[in-house]
Design a protein around this motif. Structure first.
Motif, PDB file in Angstrom:
ATOM      1  N   LYS A  34      -3.878  -9.272  -9.576  1.00 21.30           N
ATOM      2  CA  LYS A  34      -2.836  -8.356  -9.141  1.00 21.30           C
ATOM      3  C   LYS A  34      -2.808  -7.101 -10.013  1.00 21.30           C
ATOM      4  N   ASN A  35      -3.001  -7.254 -11.306  1.00 20.74           N
ATOM      5  CA  ASN A  35      -3.027  -6.081 -12.186  1.00 20.74           C
ATOM      6  C   ASN A  35      -4.167  -5.140 -11.803  1.00 20.74           C
ATOM      7  N   ALA A  36      -5.302  -5.714 -11.400  1.00 19.27           N
ATOM      8  CA  ALA A  36      -6.434  -4.880 -10.990  1.00 19.27           C
ATOM      9  C   ALA A  36      -6.138  -4.114  -9.703  1.00 19.27           C
ATOM     10  N   LEU A  37      -5.252  -4.655  -8.880  1.00 15.71           N
ATOM     11  CA  LEU A  37      -4.920  -4.035  -7.604  1.00 15.71           C
ATOM     12  C   LEU A  37      -3.695  -3.138  -7.683  1.00 15.71           C
TER      13      LEU A  37
ATOM     14  N   ASP B  42      -6.367   5.551  -6.933  1.00 14.40           N
ATOM     15  CA  ASP B  42      -7.488   6.469  -6.721  1.00 14.40           C
ATOM     16  C   ASP B  42      -8.449   5.900  -5.691  1.00 14.40           C
ATOM     17  N   VAL B  43      -8.707   4.580  -5.803  1.00 13.83           N
ATOM     18  CA  VAL B  43      -9.599   3.939  -4.835  1.00 13.83           C
ATOM     19  C   VAL B  43      -9.010   4.012  -3.445  1.00 13.83           C
ATOM     20  N   ALA B  44      -7.680   3.792  -3.340  1.00 14.04           N
ATOM     21  CA  ALA B  44      -7.040   3.771  -2.030  1.00 14.04           C
ATOM     22  C   ALA B  44      -7.145   5.116  -1.338  1.00 14.04           C
ATOM     23  N   ALA B  45      -7.291   6.176  -2.114  1.00  9.86           N
ATOM     24  CA  ALA B  45      -7.338   7.514  -1.528  1.00  9.86           C
ATOM     25  C   ALA B  45      -8.716   7.869  -0.989  1.00  9.86           C
TER      26      ALA B  45
ATOM     27  N   PRO C 282       0.811  -1.226   0.000  1.00 10.33           N
ATOM     28  CA  PRO C 282       0.000   0.000   0.000  1.00 10.33           C
ATOM     29  C   PRO C 282       0.842   1.272   0.000  1.00 10.33           C
ATOM     30  N   ALA C 283       2.055   1.202   0.541  1.00 12.63           N
ATOM     31  CA  ALA C 283       2.917   2.380   0.530  1.00 12.63           C
ATOM     32  C   ALA C 283       3.262   2.803  -0.896  1.00 12.63           C
ATOM     33  N   ARG C 284       3.175   1.862  -1.836  1.00 11.68           N
ATOM     34  CA  ARG C 284       3.433   2.173  -3.248  1.00 11.68           C
ATOM     35  C   ARG C 284       2.158   2.612  -3.967  1.00 11.68           C
ATOM     36  N   GLY C 285       1.032   2.663  -3.243  1.00  8.71           N
ATOM     37  CA  GLY C 285      -0.230   3.034  -3.866  1.00  8.71           C
ATOM     38  C   GLY C 285      -1.001   1.863  -4.420  1.00  8.71           C
ATOM     39  N   ASP C 286      -0.524   0.648  -4.203  1.00  9.83           N
ATOM     40  CA  ASP C 286      -1.192  -0.558  -4.679  1.00  9.83           C
ATOM     41  C   ASP C 286      -1.878  -1.246  -3.506  1.00  9.83           C
TER      42      ASP C 286
ATOM     43  N   VAL D  49     -11.130  -5.118  -6.593  1.00  7.37           N
ATOM     44  CA  VAL D  49     -10.977  -3.663  -6.580  1.00  7.37           C
ATOM     45  C   VAL D  49     -12.028  -3.026  -5.679  1.00  7.37           C
ATOM     46  N   ALA D  50     -13.266  -3.503  -5.749  1.00  7.97           N
ATOM     47  CA  ALA D  50     -14.332  -2.930  -4.932  1.00  7.97           C
ATOM     48  C   ALA D  50     -14.057  -3.106  -3.443  1.00  7.97           C
ATOM     49  N   VAL D  51     -13.541  -4.269  -3.073  1.00  2.00           N
ATOM     50  CA  VAL D  51     -13.234  -4.535  -1.670  1.00  2.00           C
ATOM     51  C   VAL D  51     -11.977  -3.789  -1.230  1.00  2.00           C
ATOM     52  N   ALA D  52     -11.029  -3.619  -2.138  1.00  4.80           N
ATOM     53  CA  ALA D  52      -9.725  -3.061  -1.798  1.00  4.80           C
ATOM     54  C   ALA D  52      -9.794  -1.637  -1.275  1.00  4.80           C
ATOM     55  N   ARG D  53     -10.869  -0.913  -1.570  1.00  9.37           N
ATOM     56  CA  ARG D  53     -10.968   0.459  -1.078  1.00  9.37           C
ATOM     57  C   ARG D  53     -10.995   0.516   0.442  1.00  9.37           C
ATOM     58  N   HIS D  54     -11.287  -0.608   1.091  1.00 11.10           N
ATOM     59  CA  HIS D  54     -11.457  -0.624   2.538  1.00 11.10           C
ATOM     60  C   HIS D  54     -10.340  -1.356   3.271  1.00 11.10           C
ATOM     61  N   CYS D  55      -9.350  -1.873   2.570  1.00 11.49           N
ATOM     62  CA  CYS D  55      -8.357  -2.709   3.230  1.00 11.49           C
ATOM     63  C   CYS D  55      -6.996  -2.571   2.549  1.00 11.49           C
ATOM     64  N   ASP D  56      -6.012  -3.275   3.096  1.00  8.54           N
ATOM     65  CA  ASP D  56      -4.658  -3.246   2.543  1.00  8.54           C
ATOM     66  C   ASP D  56      -4.405  -4.387   1.575  1.00  8.54           C
ATOM     67  N   ALA D  57      -5.192  -5.456   1.674  1.00  6.55           N
ATOM     68  CA  ALA D  57      -4.990  -6.631   0.814  1.00  6.55           C
ATOM     69  C   ALA D  57      -6.287  -7.411   0.731  1.00  6.55           C
TER      70      ALA D  57
END
Length: 284
Positions: free
Chosen positions: A270-273, A280-283, A22-26, A230-238
């Motif tokens: 992995k490409n989707a994440l 953008d989702v992570a933000a 996540p520190a890399r934005g992924d 991707v939809a779930v990833a907005r709320h978590c690190d992995a």
């Protein structure tokens, strides 16, 4: 490679990996397969290939005859592995083979009975010596985990807890207090398995966990496709993906293209994440 150096003063191999992504934005991808399905040689080959394909953490299921959290797909894989003669000792040997060629964090997911029968301290010692990093036991509540924690505390093994949609807030401090590696948030009430839709309020669930632990938060159960990840990833690190991969193995078992088919799904996930979309989702 020193197999025993999987935990440092700054965190374990699992924790550090899932904080670095996540520190890399992924967002991280934790990929599950059932050890011994279709055989242990295939498990080693699959694990190494999945790590190369983009899995950040590998979760190896240790088959058990009476699972409480596994859905039909993983239950069937466990039965195939047990029928093929897989043993806990053999799976630990597979962990050692994987570690000889890869630094990917390795987690064993099983139930308390196989670990207890093997011997708690012997199990922790052997897994650590082989190069394993973590352990998930869905049927072991924190109130009854003292003996296993005393064993794993002697070795660099993370005991990873689960939080479910029904976990009351008052239990979160107890669950998170002795957690290691990451906190595993279960996306649905019930067992593992692919689902068309998931309606759990992940925002509330993961926010509650983060109030009590600085560890990375992962969400699993039911996630199969890149758009779901991707939809779930907005709320978590992995995100954790298991049944979808186990199902591919079942469909291609014995065929030359099995490993490639599994790795295609891993790469797609992995490409989707990875990249601008998930950044953008992570933000959010």
């Amino acid at each position: 490679m020193n197999k025993k150096m999987n935990k440092t003063s700054s965190g374990s191999r699992i924790e550090n990996k899932l904080k670095d992504v996540p520190a890399r934005g992924d967002k991280g991808l934790i990929a599950y397969i059932t050890a011994g399905d279709p055989n242990l040689d295939a498990t080693v080959e699959l694990a190494l290939a999945m790590g190369e394909a983009g899995a950040d953490v590998l979760e190896l299921g240790v088959p058990f005859s009476d699972p409480v959290a596994d859905g039909p797909v993983i239950q069937a894989a466990s039965q195939r592995a047990l029928a093929g003669g897989v043993t806990v000792r053999g799976i630990i040997g597979a962990v050692e083979q994987i570690r000889q060629h890869s630094d990917v964090p390795l987690v064993l997911m099983t139930y308390y009975n196989p670990v207890y029968q093997y011997g708690l301290e012997r199990f922790a010692a052997d897994v650590a010596e082989a190069g394993g990093d973590g352990l998930i036991l869905p049927d072991l509540p924190p109130e009854e985990s003292g003996a296993l924690l005393r064993a794993t505390d002697k070795y660099p093994i993370d005991l990873i807890p689960l939080v479910t949609p029904n976990t009351p807030d008052r239990r979160l401090p107890l669950i998170c207090e002795r957690a290691g590696g990451f906190i595993y948030c279960v996306s649905v009430t019930g067992v593992t398995g692919e689902r068309e839709s998931i309606v759990t309020d992940f925002s509330a669930m993961t926010a509650g966990v983060r109030r009590h632990s600085p560890l990375p938060v992962a969400v699993g159960f039911g996630i199969a496709r890149p758009e779901q990840a991707v939809a779930v990833a907005r709320h978590c690190d992995a995100v954790v993906v298991g049944s979808a991969l186990v199902n591919i193995i079942a469909r291609h078992s014995g065929a030359p293209g099995m490993v490639d088919a599994v790795c295609r799904r891993v790469r797609d996930l992995k490409n989707a994440l990875t990249g601008p979309e998930v950044s953008d989702v992570a933000a959010l």
